[in-house]
Design a protein around this motif. Structure first.
Motif, PDB file in Angstrom:
ATOM      1  N   HIS A 173       0.836  -1.208   0.000  1.00 23.89           N
ATOM      2  CA  HIS A 173       0.000   0.000   0.000  1.00 23.89           C
ATOM      3  C   HIS A 173       0.873   1.260   0.000  1.00 23.89           C
ATOM      4  N   ALA A 174       1.863   1.231  -0.890  1.00 23.29           N
ATOM      5  CA  ALA A 174       2.816   2.337  -0.955  1.00 23.29           C
ATOM      6  C   ALA A 174       3.351   2.463  -2.375  1.00 23.29           C
ATOM      7  N   VAL A 175       3.863   3.649  -2.675  1.00 25.62           N
ATOM      8  CA  VAL A 175       4.626   3.854  -3.899  1.00 25.62           C
ATOM      9  C   VAL A 175       6.046   4.179  -3.485  1.00 25.62           C
ATOM     10  N   ARG A 176       6.980   3.448  -4.046  1.00 20.05           N
ATOM     11  CA  ARG A 176       8.399   3.600  -3.703  1.00 20.05           C
ATOM     12  C   ARG A 176       9.124   4.280  -4.871  1.00 20.05           C
ATOM     13  N   ARG A 177      10.219   4.944  -4.543  1.00 21.62           N
ATOM     14  CA  ARG A 177      11.051   5.574  -5.562  1.00 21.62           C
ATOM     15  C   ARG A 177      12.498   5.117  -5.385  1.00 21.62           C
ATOM     16  N   VAL A 178      13.143   4.793  -6.502  1.00 19.31           N
ATOM     17  CA  VAL A 178      14.562   4.432  -6.515  1.00 19.31           C
ATOM     18  C   VAL A 178      15.281   5.512  -7.309  1.00 19.31           C
ATOM     19  N   ASP A 179      16.206   6.225  -6.651  1.00 25.00           N
ATOM     20  CA  ASP A 179      16.895   7.306  -7.348  1.00 25.00           C
ATOM     21  C   ASP A 179      18.025   6.746  -8.209  1.00 25.00           C
ATOM     22  N   PRO A 180      18.662   7.584  -9.040  1.00 27.59           N
ATOM     23  CA  PRO A 180      19.688   7.065  -9.954  1.00 27.59           C
ATOM     24  C   PRO A 180      20.876   6.412  -9.263  1.00 27.59           C
ATOM     25  N   SER A 181      21.086   6.708  -7.964  1.00 22.14           N
ATOM     26  CA  SER A 181      22.190   6.056  -7.253  1.00 22.14           C
ATOM     27  C   SER A 181      21.761   4.725  -6.642  1.00 22.14           C
ATOM     28  N   GLY A 182      20.459   4.344  -6.814  1.00 22.70           N
ATOM     29  CA  GLY A 182      19.994   3.057  -6.311  1.00 22.70           C
ATOM     30  C   GLY A 182      19.389   3.098  -4.927  1.00 22.70           C
ATOM     31  N   VAL A 183      19.213   4.293  -4.336  1.00 24.06           N
ATOM     32  CA  VAL A 183      18.640   4.404  -2.995  1.00 24.06           C
ATOM     33  C   VAL A 183      17.122   4.446  -3.102  1.00 24.06           C
ATOM     34  N   ILE A 184      16.441   3.673  -2.255  1.00 17.16           N
ATOM     35  CA  ILE A 184      14.993   3.563  -2.295  1.00 17.16           C
ATOM     36  C   ILE A 184      14.354   4.356  -1.171  1.00 17.16           C
ATOM     37  N   SER A 185      13.175   4.912  -1.437  1.00 19.22           N
ATOM     38  CA  SER A 185      12.407   5.628  -0.429  1.00 19.22           C
ATOM     39  C   SER A 185      10.926   5.473  -0.751  1.00 19.22           C
ATOM     40  N   THR A 186      10.081   5.808   0.205  1.00 21.49           N
ATOM     41  CA  THR A 186       8.637   5.804  -0.008  1.00 21.49           C
ATOM     42  C   THR A 186       8.190   7.226  -0.309  1.00 21.49           C
ATOM     43  N   VAL A 187       7.403   7.396  -1.381  1.00 19.60           N
ATOM     44  CA  VAL A 187       6.919   8.731  -1.731  1.00 19.60           C
ATOM     45  C   VAL A 187       5.421   8.879  -1.490  1.00 19.60           C
ATOM     46  N   ALA A 188       4.707   7.779  -1.294  1.00 21.68           N
ATOM     47  CA  ALA A 188       3.268   7.850  -0.993  1.00 21.68           C
ATOM     48  C   ALA A 188       2.863   6.581  -0.263  1.00 21.68           C
ATOM     49  N   GLY A 189       1.946   6.759   0.708  1.00 24.73           N
ATOM     50  CA  GLY A 189       1.432   5.616   1.459  1.00 24.73           C
ATOM     51  C   GLY A 189       2.152   5.425   2.771  1.00 24.73           C
ATOM     52  N   THR A 190       1.424   4.759   3.675  1.00 24.81           N
ATOM     53  CA  THR A 190       1.974   4.507   5.014  1.00 24.81           C
ATOM     54  C   THR A 190       2.346   3.060   5.224  1.00 24.81           C
ATOM     55  N   GLY A 191       1.923   2.207   4.292  1.00 18.79           N
ATOM     56  CA  GLY A 191       2.118   0.776   4.484  1.00 18.79           C
ATOM     57  C   GLY A 191       0.904   0.095   5.076  1.00 18.79           C
ATOM     58  N   VAL A 192      -0.087   0.895   5.448  1.00 21.13           N
ATOM     59  CA  VAL A 192      -1.336   0.361   6.010  1.00 21.13           C
ATOM     60  C   VAL A 192      -2.454   0.657   5.029  1.00 21.13           C
TER      61      VAL A 192
END
Length: 492
Positions: A173-192
């Motif tokens: 229940h999330a949208v993740r983003r991977v930047d050009p250096s390969g680092v991942i983060s969550t940009v939308a959603g809480t996981g619930v």
């Protein structure tokens, strides 16, 4: 891109027969069976890519051809996972769903039941790699490398013009983003799973099984939520602009065979969480030395932290950045070494963080040796008698294993049973050295560790032959390319 013309408003089939199945490649696309085609992408050349989900393949159709044919570009038709690092058509997929092509021409695939996003490179034939996910379903890893982070049935994928990869991490229940250096983060959603948060921060809003994602030209992200029966829009903050600046000596002053430190700062207009990859590439002749460290240093509070270093195949090294802010009060310090045979001159390396690459410069100087006669100068000698000739050897950097060669003038020899000793008065060292007597009567010894200090010296036994002519004569001591005259005075 030019596709065969059809009348405006007319619908046609471009691939598939209407019967689920698989009946081969290399046939006309409209005669080929598909099985659950989901994600689609058309590249700038007019090639249609199809995530043929239940055939466990990604297929392609050249829409510009008079009779478009269909081919498999990834997958074997058997559900599973294997093949990373090999040809994409020999690799197993497990329910490919989303397909998207990035600005570099790499095709990304949401590989649902493999809990990964796979990527096809631009080789011919294309090779396949995992760019996000570990293969174990779960939700973790934000702030670290995407290939070490868990995903859960990734469906839709999108790549923006900067090379950021967005992933609909559906059961998370999330949208993740991977930047050009390969680092991942969550940009939308809480996981619930749920629905709330419109008008607030996207990372504080609940999503419910996001599946499709797309982005407009202004950078707004659209999310199709299967569980909420809604399409949501996220006005993404632009990725932070990272700045790298070489500090301290610029260029870094190095000496062939010697070590030095490269210092640089990393800053941004906004706070960026720790975990960004920092990659250092060195110019020819400069290396990361064995046992070297990369340290994060903050003089104001005394922070001086060694960071784990990952060596790259090309001699580069990478570390994880600490939290990045607008401040440049802290910096990174990397040990570097110029190899002994490095060519003198200015060399350019790079430091890369995210999408920012900054050149860093190194100045390589040749090793400078200084040989100086110590003790009596000239050495006082009498025919048939033994004396000692003393000299120091110093260098512009620490050097080990450099031999020292002594050449004697006519009438002066290295006596039978003589020694060359390395003497350090401060600690009482007085060490005989292995001596090699050369055919021309010169002698060579392996050099001790040579530094800038002249506190220690070499003492060589010398003898004037019985029929030596009186007077002052000149011998030499040679270290590498440095030759120093040594003087002897033979008297009766």
């Amino acid at each position: 891109m030019t596709t065969p013309a059809i009348a405006q408003g007319t619908i046609t089939t471009v691939a598939g027969t209407g019967v689920a199945g698989y009946n081969g490649d290399g046939v006309q696309a409209t005669s080929a069976q598909l099985y659950g085609p989901d994600g689609l992408w058309v590249d700038p050349a007019g090639v249609l890519y199809i995530a043929d989900r239940w055939n466990y393949r990604v297929r392609k159709v050249d829409l510009t051809a008079a009779n478009p044919m269909i081919f498999t570009v990834a997958g074997t038709g058997v559900a599973g996972y294997n093949g990373d690092g090999g040809q994409a058509t020999s690799a197993q997929l497990n329910q490919p769903y989303g397909v998207v092509m990035g600005p570099a021409g790499n095709l990304c695939i949401g590989d649902i039941l493999n809990a990964r996003v796979r990527e096809l490179d631009t080789d011919t034939p294309p090779m396949i790699f995992t760019v996000a996910g570990t293969g174990v379903a779960g939700y973790n890893g934000d702030g670290g490398q995407a290939t070490s982070a868990q995903l859960n049935q990734p469906h839709g994928v999108w790549v923006d013009g900067e090379g950021n990869l967005y992933i609909a991490d559906s059961p998370n229940h999330a949208v993740r983003r991977v930047d050009p250096s390969g680092v991942i983060s969550t940009v939308a959603g809480t996981g619930v799973a749920g629905y709330n948060g419109d008008g607030g921060q996207a990372t504080q809003a609940q999503l419910y099984f996001p599946v499709g994602i797309a982005m407009d030209e202004e950078g707004n992200l659209y999310i199709g939520e299967r569980g909420n029966n809604r399409v949501r829009r996220v006005q993404l903050a632009p990725p932070a602009t990272l700045m790298v600046e070489q500090v301290g000596p610029n260029p870094v002053e190095t000496v062939a065979g010697g070590t030095a430190q490269l210092a640089f700062t990393v800053s941004a207009g906004t706070t960026v969480p720790a975990g960004q990859s920092v990659t250092l590439v060195f110019p020819p002749g400069v290396v990361f030395p064995p046992g070297g460290t990369v340290r994060f240093i903050c003089p104001a509070d005394g922070t001086n932290v060694p960071l784990p270093v990952v060596a790259g195949a090309n001699g580069s090294v990478s570390v994880k950045a600490q939290q990045i802010t607008s401040s440049t009060a802290c910096f990174y310090s990397c040990d570097v070494q110029a190899v002994p045979d490095a060519s003198p001159g200015i060399g350019e390396g790079t430091v890369t963080v995210g999408g920012t690459t900054q050149p860093v410069y190194f100045s390589i100087s040749p090793i400078t040796y200084v040989v100086e006669q110590a003790g009596p100068n000239p050495v006082d000698m009498r025919p048939g008698m033994t004396a000692q000739m003393a000299f120091t050897v110093s260098a512009s950097t620490t050097v080990t294993g450099q031999s020292v060669t002594l050449v004697f003038p006519p009438g002066v020899v290295f006596p039978p049973g003589g020694t060359v000793r390395f003497v350090c008065p401060a600690d009482g060292s007085n060490i005989p050295q292995p001596v090699n007597v050369n055919a021309d009567g010169s002698v060579s010894v392996p050099g001790q560790t040579i530094t800038s200090s002249t506190a220690c010296f070499y003492s060589c036994d010398v003898q004037a032959v019985p029929d030596a002519s009186p007077g002052i004569s000149e011998g030499t001591v040679t270290v590498d390319d440095t030759t120093q005259p040594i003087y002897y005075n033979i008297s009766f």
